[in-house]
Design a protein around this motif. Sequence first.
Motif, PDB file in Angstrom:
ATOM      1  N   SER B 231       0.828  -1.329  -0.139  1.00  0.00           N
ATOM      2  CA  SER B 231       0.100  -0.092   0.158  1.00  0.00           C
ATOM      3  C   SER B 231       0.697   1.269   0.190  1.00  0.00           C
ATOM      4  O   SER B 231       0.561   2.148  -0.563  1.00  0.00           O
ATOM      5  N   ALA B 232       2.144   1.098   0.778  1.00  0.00           N
ATOM      6  CA  ALA B 232       2.953   2.365   0.570  1.00  0.00           C
ATOM      7  C   ALA B 232       3.385   2.728  -0.696  1.00  0.00           C
ATOM      8  O   ALA B 232       3.438   3.932  -1.193  1.00  0.00           O
ATOM      9  N   HIS B 233       3.755   1.699  -1.670  1.00  0.00           N
ATOM     10  CA  HIS B 233       4.318   1.869  -2.911  1.00  0.00           C
ATOM     11  C   HIS B 233       3.023   2.501  -3.730  1.00  0.00           C
ATOM     12  O   HIS B 233       3.178   3.144  -4.797  1.00  0.00           O
ATOM     13  N   ALA B 234       1.834   1.705  -3.633  1.00  0.00           N
ATOM     14  CA  ALA B 234       0.764   2.017  -4.420  1.00  0.00           C
ATOM     15  C   ALA B 234       0.319   3.615  -4.137  1.00  0.00           C
ATOM     16  O   ALA B 234       0.007   4.006  -5.077  1.00  0.00           O
ATOM     17  N   ASN B 235       0.227   3.747  -2.914  1.00  0.00           N
ATOM     18  CA  ASN B 235      -0.094   5.489  -2.923  1.00  0.00           C
ATOM     19  C   ASN B 235       0.791   6.571  -2.968  1.00  0.00           C
ATOM     20  O   ASN B 235       0.391   7.822  -2.693  1.00  0.00           O
ATOM     21  N   ALA B 236       2.253   6.280  -2.945  1.00  0.00           N
ATOM     22  CA  ALA B 236       3.086   7.374  -3.026  1.00  0.00           C
ATOM     23  C   ALA B 236       2.965   7.936  -4.582  1.00  0.00           C
ATOM     24  O   ALA B 236       2.275   7.276  -5.426  1.00  0.00           O
ATOM     25  N   PRO B 237       3.206   9.194  -4.834  1.00  0.00           N
ATOM     26  CA  PRO B 237       3.422   9.715  -6.218  1.00  0.00           C
ATOM     27  C   PRO B 237       4.595   8.619  -6.741  1.00  0.00           C
ATOM     28  O   PRO B 237       5.344   8.248  -6.053  1.00  0.00           O
ATOM     29  N   SER B 238       4.538   8.725  -8.134  1.00  0.00           N
ATOM     30  CA  SER B 238       5.041   7.562  -8.849  1.00  0.00           C
ATOM     31  C   SER B 238       6.797   7.827  -8.751  1.00  0.00           C
ATOM     32  O   SER B 238       7.153   6.835  -8.647  1.00  0.00           O
ATOM     33  N   HIS B 239       7.120   8.760  -8.903  1.00  0.00           N
ATOM     34  CA  HIS B 239       8.624   8.962  -8.846  1.00  0.00           C
ATOM     35  C   HIS B 239       9.031   8.876  -7.403  1.00  0.00           C
ATOM     36  O   HIS B 239      10.126   8.292  -7.167  1.00  0.00           O
ATOM     37  N   HIS B 293      -5.069  -5.915  -9.380  1.00  0.00           N
ATOM     38  CA  HIS B 293      -5.523  -5.021 -10.208  1.00  0.00           C
ATOM     39  C   HIS B 293      -5.067  -3.697 -10.514  1.00  0.00           C
ATOM     40  O   HIS B 293      -5.108  -2.891 -11.499  1.00  0.00           O
ATOM     41  N   ASP B 294      -4.411  -3.157  -9.379  1.00  0.00           N
ATOM     42  CA  ASP B 294      -3.717  -1.901  -9.465  1.00  0.00           C
ATOM     43  C   ASP B 294      -2.134  -1.932  -9.703  1.00  0.00           C
ATOM     44  O   ASP B 294      -1.593  -2.535  -9.201  1.00  0.00           O
ATOM     45  N   ILE B 295      -2.131  -1.012 -10.791  1.00  0.00           N
ATOM     46  CA  ILE B 295      -0.634  -1.504 -11.471  1.00  0.00           C
ATOM     47  C   ILE B 295       0.425  -1.150 -10.541  1.00  0.00           C
ATOM     48  O   ILE B 295       1.292  -1.735 -10.549  1.00  0.00           O
ATOM     49  N   LYS B 296       0.315  -0.140  -9.587  1.00  0.00           N
ATOM     50  CA  LYS B 296       1.492   0.103  -8.928  1.00  0.00           C
ATOM     51  C   LYS B 296       1.306  -0.666  -7.639  1.00  0.00           C
ATOM     52  O   LYS B 296       2.632  -1.181  -7.264  1.00  0.00           O
ATOM     53  N   ARG B 297       0.204  -1.207  -7.102  1.00  0.00           N
ATOM     54  CA  ARG B 297       0.420  -2.506  -6.257  1.00  0.00           C
ATOM     55  C   ARG B 297       0.927  -3.592  -6.722  1.00  0.00           C
ATOM     56  O   ARG B 297       1.679  -4.239  -6.033  1.00  0.00           O
ATOM     57  N   LEU B 298       0.810  -3.815  -8.115  1.00  0.00           N
ATOM     58  CA  LEU B 298       1.308  -5.068  -8.689  1.00  0.00           C
ATOM     59  C   LEU B 298       2.850  -4.852  -8.567  1.00  0.00           C
ATOM     60  O   LEU B 298       3.699  -5.739  -8.397  1.00  0.00           O
ATOM     61  N   LEU B 299       3.257  -3.689  -9.041  1.00  0.00           N
ATOM     62  CA  LEU B 299       4.631  -3.363  -9.190  1.00  0.00           C
ATOM     63  C   LEU B 299       5.322  -3.542  -7.847  1.00  0.00           C
ATOM     64  O   LEU B 299       6.600  -4.043  -7.492  1.00  0.00           O
ATOM     65  N   ALA B 300       4.579  -3.353  -6.743  1.00  0.00           N
ATOM     66  CA  ALA B 300       5.138  -3.175  -5.077  1.00  0.00           C
ATOM     67  C   ALA B 300       5.321  -4.779  -4.973  1.00  0.00           C
ATOM     68  O   ALA B 300       6.251  -4.897  -4.376  1.00  0.00           O
ATOM     69  N   TYR B 301       4.372  -5.448  -5.476  1.00  0.00           N
ATOM     70  CA  TYR B 301       4.474  -6.968  -4.891  1.00  0.00           C
ATOM     71  C   TYR B 301       5.873  -7.576  -5.772  1.00  0.00           C
ATOM     72  O   TYR B 301       6.412  -8.445  -5.193  1.00  0.00           O
ATOM     73  N   HIS B 302       6.017  -7.065  -7.051  1.00  0.00           N
ATOM     74  CA  HIS B 302       7.184  -7.501  -7.503  1.00  0.00           C
ATOM     75  C   HIS B 302       8.374  -7.269  -6.901  1.00  0.00           C
ATOM     76  O   HIS B 302       9.517  -7.782  -7.209  1.00  0.00           O
ATOM     77  N   ILE B 366      -5.614  -1.380 -13.869  1.00  0.00           N
ATOM     78  CA  ILE B 366      -5.106  -1.715 -15.309  1.00  0.00           C
ATOM     79  C   ILE B 366      -6.291  -2.197 -16.164  1.00  0.00           C
ATOM     80  O   ILE B 366      -6.470  -1.793 -17.304  1.00  0.00           O
ATOM     81  N   ASP B 367      -7.422  -2.605 -15.522  1.00  0.00           N
ATOM     82  CA  ASP B 367      -8.561  -3.066 -16.459  1.00  0.00           C
ATOM     83  C   ASP B 367      -9.157  -1.917 -16.840  1.00  0.00           C
ATOM     84  O   ASP B 367     -10.185  -2.128 -17.720  1.00  0.00           O
ATOM     85  N   ARG B 368      -9.089  -0.550 -16.662  1.00  0.00           N
ATOM     86  CA  ARG B 368      -9.563   0.470 -17.207  1.00  0.00           C
ATOM     87  C   ARG B 368      -8.584   1.078 -18.213  1.00  0.00           C
ATOM     88  O   ARG B 368      -9.143   2.137 -18.871  1.00  0.00           O
ATOM     89  N   MET B 369      -7.562   0.675 -18.652  1.00  0.00           N
ATOM     90  CA  MET B 369      -6.808   1.172 -19.519  1.00  0.00           C
ATOM     91  C   MET B 369      -6.853   0.454 -20.853  1.00  0.00           C
ATOM     92  O   MET B 369      -7.957  -0.236 -21.132  1.00  0.00           O
ATOM     93  N   GLY B 370      -5.589   0.142 -21.615  1.00  0.00           N
ATOM     94  CA  GLY B 370      -5.629  -0.501 -22.769  1.00  0.00           C
ATOM     95  C   GLY B 370      -5.559   0.522 -23.922  1.00  0.00           C
ATOM     96  O   GLY B 370      -5.763   1.658 -23.963  1.00  0.00           O
ATOM     97  N   GLY B 371      -4.948  -0.173 -24.887  1.00  0.00           N
ATOM     98  CA  GLY B 371      -4.407   0.730 -26.207  1.00  0.00           C
ATOM     99  C   GLY B 371      -3.602   1.669 -25.944  1.00  0.00           C
ATOM    100  O   GLY B 371      -3.288   2.586 -26.862  1.00  0.00           O
ATOM    101  N   LEU B 372      -2.963   1.743 -25.110  1.00  0.00           N
ATOM    102  CA  LEU B 372      -1.944   3.038 -24.670  1.00  0.00           C
ATOM    103  C   LEU B 372      -0.716   3.248 -25.749  1.00  0.00           C
ATOM    104  O   LEU B 372      -0.069   4.134 -25.576  1.00  0.00           O
ATOM    105  N   ALA B 373      -0.129   1.866 -26.218  1.00  0.00           N
ATOM    106  CA  ALA B 373       0.907   2.007 -27.154  1.00  0.00           C
ATOM    107  C   ALA B 373       0.759   3.113 -28.248  1.00  0.00           C
ATOM    108  O   ALA B 373       1.697   3.348 -28.892  1.00  0.00           O
ATOM    109  N   ARG B 374      -0.448   3.167 -28.683  1.00  0.00           N
ATOM    110  CA  ARG B 374      -0.729   4.236 -29.863  1.00  0.00           C
ATOM    111  C   ARG B 374      -0.459   5.684 -29.410  1.00  0.00           C
ATOM    112  O   ARG B 374       0.515   6.319 -30.262  1.00  0.00           O
TER     113      ARG B 374
END
Lengths: 302, 657
Positions: B231-239, B293-302, B366-374
Amino acid sequence: MTHILIHILLVLLMPPLLLGVIGKTKAFFAGRVGAPYLQPYYDIWKLMRKGSVFSETTTWLFRAGPIVTLSVAVTASLLIPLGNHSAPFSFAGDMILFAYLFGLARFFTVAAALDTGSSFEGMGGAREATFSCLAEPTLFFALVVLARLSGSLSLSTMLTGSITTLWPDSAPSLILLAGSLFIILLAENCRVPFDDPNTHLELTMIHEVMVLDHSGPAFGYILYGAAMKLFVLGAFFLHIAFPFKAGDPFLDWGVFIIAMLLLAVVIGIVESIMARLRMVRIPQILVASTILAAFALVLVLR
Amino acid sequence: MLTPGSLAITGAALCGISGIPGLCPAISARLGQRIAVFLVLAGAATGTAGALWSMLGNLTETWTLDWTLPFGTAEIGLDPLSALFLLLIFVVSGCCSVYGIGYWPAEKRGLAFFFGLLSCSLALVVMARNGVFFLLAWEIMALANYIVLTSGGDSPEVCEAGRTYLVATHIGTLALFALFAIFKVTTGSFQFPVAAGLDASPLPATAIFMTALFGFGLKAGIMPLHVWLPSAHANAPSHISALMSGVVIKMGIYGLLRTFSFFNNIPLWWGILILVAGIISGLAGVIFAIAQHDIKRLLAYHSIENIGIIAMGIGAALIGEATGSPSLVVLGIGGAFLHVLNHGIFKSLLFLGAGSVIHASGTREIDRMGGLARPMPYTAVFFLTGAVAICGLPPLNGFVSEFLIYFGFFTGIREGFSKATPILALAIPSLAMIGGLALACFVKVFGATFLGLPRTDGAARGHEAGRPMLAPMGLLALLCLLIGVFPAAATRLLEPAIRAWAPGLSEEGTRLAQAAPLSWITLLALLLITITLAFTILFKRRVAGAARGKAGTWDCGYANPSASMQYSSSSFAEMLVRLFATMLRPDCHKPALRDLFPKGGRFSSHVPEVVLELIMVPWFMKSDVKFSSIRRLQHGQLHLYILYVFLALLALLAWAT
């Protein structure tokens, strides 16, 4: 030098033939004449000259998928020893690279499938990713057993040098290993009973459904890459299951080619006499094969 | 006097003061932010130069500070082991600071100040050579981190995350107090002992090992001490998340490494315990990550997963020391060191990429994103680089460090048999499984975020990040590729750090460059890239030379497909989540299907933080009830609190005499 040349020629030219032999075997069992042995070559050649259709949803990644898959297969084919000959590139630790290269291919294949935005292909991608998580440990268990038995950390010395002499002493663990690796060979190459390479249109497909939207040269790359993966993993399996060496370097190539063709026949027979497993059974079989390989490890850890 | 140490200290000081001008109301907020970034960059460049110099030249120096506190002289030192971590601190701080220009509104002035303070205190932590000074720097780091982490807003999630972090970090600090107290009892001073100067067999050493494992493990986020981390990683500003995940949690690893380096004669069970903890962290971390489902929470678990991989390397090295196998030591610790650097690089890259994606799409789901490579082609490429690297795939840097750790395990298995051999043998398939699961997870994130069609309007309106945000990501992605293709250059830096960590290795003995086939990795990586390029050219020619059509994705004859029908990240992960359901305890709400024509329904699934929500919180609740009678002591009356302190002191005095 001659042998390296033969190695390269074999890995580039022979893989589609395996598909032809498998097809012919299945046709024999079904009482048909079947397509000619060289049909996969014609198919790939035809696809390479065809036009392509790209979905408007896709990006460059969709095109990168087949390219990376094929490049990986070619690179991996240069690391695997064939028959009694060591590979063109062989160094301590090459087996780790060998295993991880296929991971790279998988990443891009699944990403290309997701790029189409079709739920159908997403389904295939999810299955591929899930099942290979379960297949991966088996391969590494096998590598540990082989490293422990042969005292070597390179595929070429691990598989060509001493394996014949190891059989009498460590037959139980090698038999277990051969069994689990055969399961992995079928699963990784999307053969029956894990996947059916013939149809696209069943909800239970894995590999074929991921490449549904690819056409023309891209699909040709995929077919060729898949054949090469079958060839490379088949060669790996044969080292353990069929460790006969003729002694003469050129005769060894002959033995290897015949063994590969026999393997293709065996795969064809398995495909003919077995039905595809239900999807829920696949993880169970894969875990079982991992445990078989773990038993093999226990036997050599004394 | 120009020495590596003075450069590093100057770098740290520049970072430390970087935010001060921005606090002055006379300076406009934008200018203040620019000055802060400029100073951090200058500090990072200076500090990086110092760290590189120390590592390349294998230089060690210590500076003594005069202070009047009764804890012995405060020493600041720089050796290759510190330099390794300094390198990471300065590179990632510099990148995150630049990223902040585009990401963080300059009007919120406080962040830049505490960001600088955080980088400075991180550098001081790795340079401290005295227990009390170390704790001082550690505490500044912990508090600065708390402030930057909660600067994202006053929403309940942020406050909750901050609170959990604060409690966890202070429990860890408490263990560190105990740790340095035991050190003081054992060695008679707060000064760090010389490397390999203490015997690890007597009882105090075991106590030191256990408290260090707890205190530093809590900071590093080793399972099951990771509860604060997601939760700490998910809720901090990304940088800030990038800095936390890339660098701050590595301070736990640094603490462990530094502590282990004090000992000789290390018992085998230390290594086995660390290795097992690593395997558990690695597997559990990645399994939990898949379910997020939360991209930053996911990265935090990684991060937890990668800390596990690092711990596996350290465990292998300790086993090597105990069994007298120098090649296992070199490969294990070399792999762990390189993975510390690599994870710092690719994880901050991924967090920065996630920040850009969140900025563009306005959601963390993550489930609300998609197609951002364009709309975001560069971010997509950089994120893809980070994703491939974190899966440990060739030809990027993650592969090299995992290769070294694998190779260490294989070497350990080949050499004879000890009590550790079975666990080393099991570590290999475990690492393979971690790799496979990480691949599934990152293909899911990348696919659901960047590929396919946008699932919501927010994702459809996505836009590319600005240059200040792209440049740091580009640099980090380039580092991923360079270390992956030319690992020998990176291990050249690590060699002195390995000697500093394990002085028992003879000078002319096993070297990482000889123990591992690094030039082969370079060769094969180049070969792979060449073959790929060749096939790409061939493919382009083939496609250009033939007819070419455009159409929608084939929809299997379905009449009206829509973007929301795409396979989402949850559907992608569903099989794996079900496989590991015993561990993940997913909470699914399905609509009941009754009639022939069921009405519309809602489906939702959620995977809780099992250790925190299902084990710790209920346990704390129970003890809260049990001990409520003691609560009377805590009444909020200050004068009585002072009395407690006095009484405690009196009791201690009586006990001591």
